[in-house]
Design a protein around this motif. Structure first.
Motif, short mmCIF file in Angstrom:
data_model
loop_
_atom_site.label_atom_id
_atom_site.label_comp_id
_atom_site.label_asym_id
_atom_site.label_seq_id
_atom_site.Cartn_x
_atom_site.Cartn_y
_atom_site.Cartn_z
N GLU A 18 -8.41 2.00 0.06
CA GLU A 18 -8.19 0.14 -0.51
C GLU A 18 -7.88 -0.40 0.72
OE1 GLU A 18 -7.00 -0.24 -5.08
OE2 GLU A 18 -5.81 1.14 -3.85
N VAL A 33 -1.08 -1.46 -1.73
CA VAL A 33 -2.36 -0.79 -2.60
C VAL A 33 -1.85 0.85 -2.75
CG1 VAL A 33 -4.34 -2.14 -1.09
CG2 VAL A 33 -3.22 0.09 -0.52
N ALA A 34 -3.02 0.78 -3.82
CA ALA A 34 -2.30 1.72 -4.60
C ALA A 34 -2.85 3.31 -3.19
CB ALA A 34 -2.59 2.21 -5.46
N TYR A 35 -4.30 3.18 -2.75
CA TYR A 35 -4.62 3.93 -2.32
C TYR A 35 -5.64 3.76 -1.03
CZ TYR A 35 -4.48 6.26 -7.21
OH TYR A 35 -4.20 7.10 -8.17
N LYS A 65 -3.49 -4.08 -5.17
CA LYS A 65 -4.47 -3.04 -5.53
C LYS A 65 -4.96 -2.99 -6.70
CE LYS A 65 -0.78 -0.85 -8.86
NZ LYS A 65 -0.06 0.36 -9.20
N SER A 85 -9.71 -7.92 -4.28
CA SER A 85 -9.01 -7.57 -3.38
C SER A 85 -8.73 -7.86 -1.64
CB SER A 85 -8.88 -6.11 -3.30
OG SER A 85 -9.96 -5.23 -3.22
#
Length: 180
Positions: free
Chosen positions: A53, A48-50, A23, A31
């Motif tokens: 991504e 990943v956070a979102y 992330k 990334s």
């Protein structure tokens, strides 16, 4: 990164799978580049956070399974289109994803986060019976992993608290595993 990855692998018991966070641009390291390296070394999962991504990784050829830590209803279509797997940490979120998947007759892989004492996100011990009830009603949501966030495991001063967290995790996990 490769050397660190091998060091972590040496400390894992045989058969333990490995997920690596990429992330926030792999914490500033890039990334896509880091994900390619980790995929080359056969990590089991990326995180990943979102969703955006994860979409970016997929659009750049990454095929390793990807966990999305903060899925939102607006991104559920992208989760399906790009084969991304959501972390589920609340009953509300579980119901929203179940309604989405049920409407579209989809089977989706999910990951459950348990709150064992950090009190940030996750299912609390008292919620486990309702969680089990919901999951048995939604067999099209397939649990791929169950995890927690240890609040202070890096500090020996908090070993007692970390052990309490692990005891809570094990009790919650055992209930889920037995029921599912």
């Amino acid at each position: 990164i490769s050397s660190n990855l091998q060091a972590f692998r040496r400390s894992l018991a045989p058969g333990v799978r490995l997920m690596v966070m990429v992330k926030a641009g792999a914490y500033g390291s890039g990334s896509i580049e880091v994900a390619r390296l980790l995929s080359y070394h056969h990590v089991d999962y990326l995180a990943v956070a979102y969703a955006d991504e994860g979409v970016d990784l997929r659009r750049n050829g990454i095929v390793t399974p990807i966990l999305v830590l903060n899925p939102e209803p607006a991104t559920f279509d992208a989760l399906v289109e790009y084969d991304l797997e959501p972390e589920i940490y609340s009953l509300k979120q579980l119901r929203e994803l179940a309604a989405f998947a049920d409407e579209r007759h989809l089977t989706m892989s999910i990951h459950l986060k348990l709150d064992t004492g950090m009190h940030r996100l996750g299912f609390e011990p008292a919620q486990v019976p309702e969680l089990i009830g919901q999951l048995t009603r939604y067999p099209f949501l397939q649990v791929r992993s169950v995890f927690t966030h240890l609040a202070a495991s890096e500090s020996s001063a908090f070993d007692g608290f970390t052990r309490q967290q692990m005891d809570r995790y094990n009790a919650m996990f055992d209930s889920l595993a037995q029921a599912l």
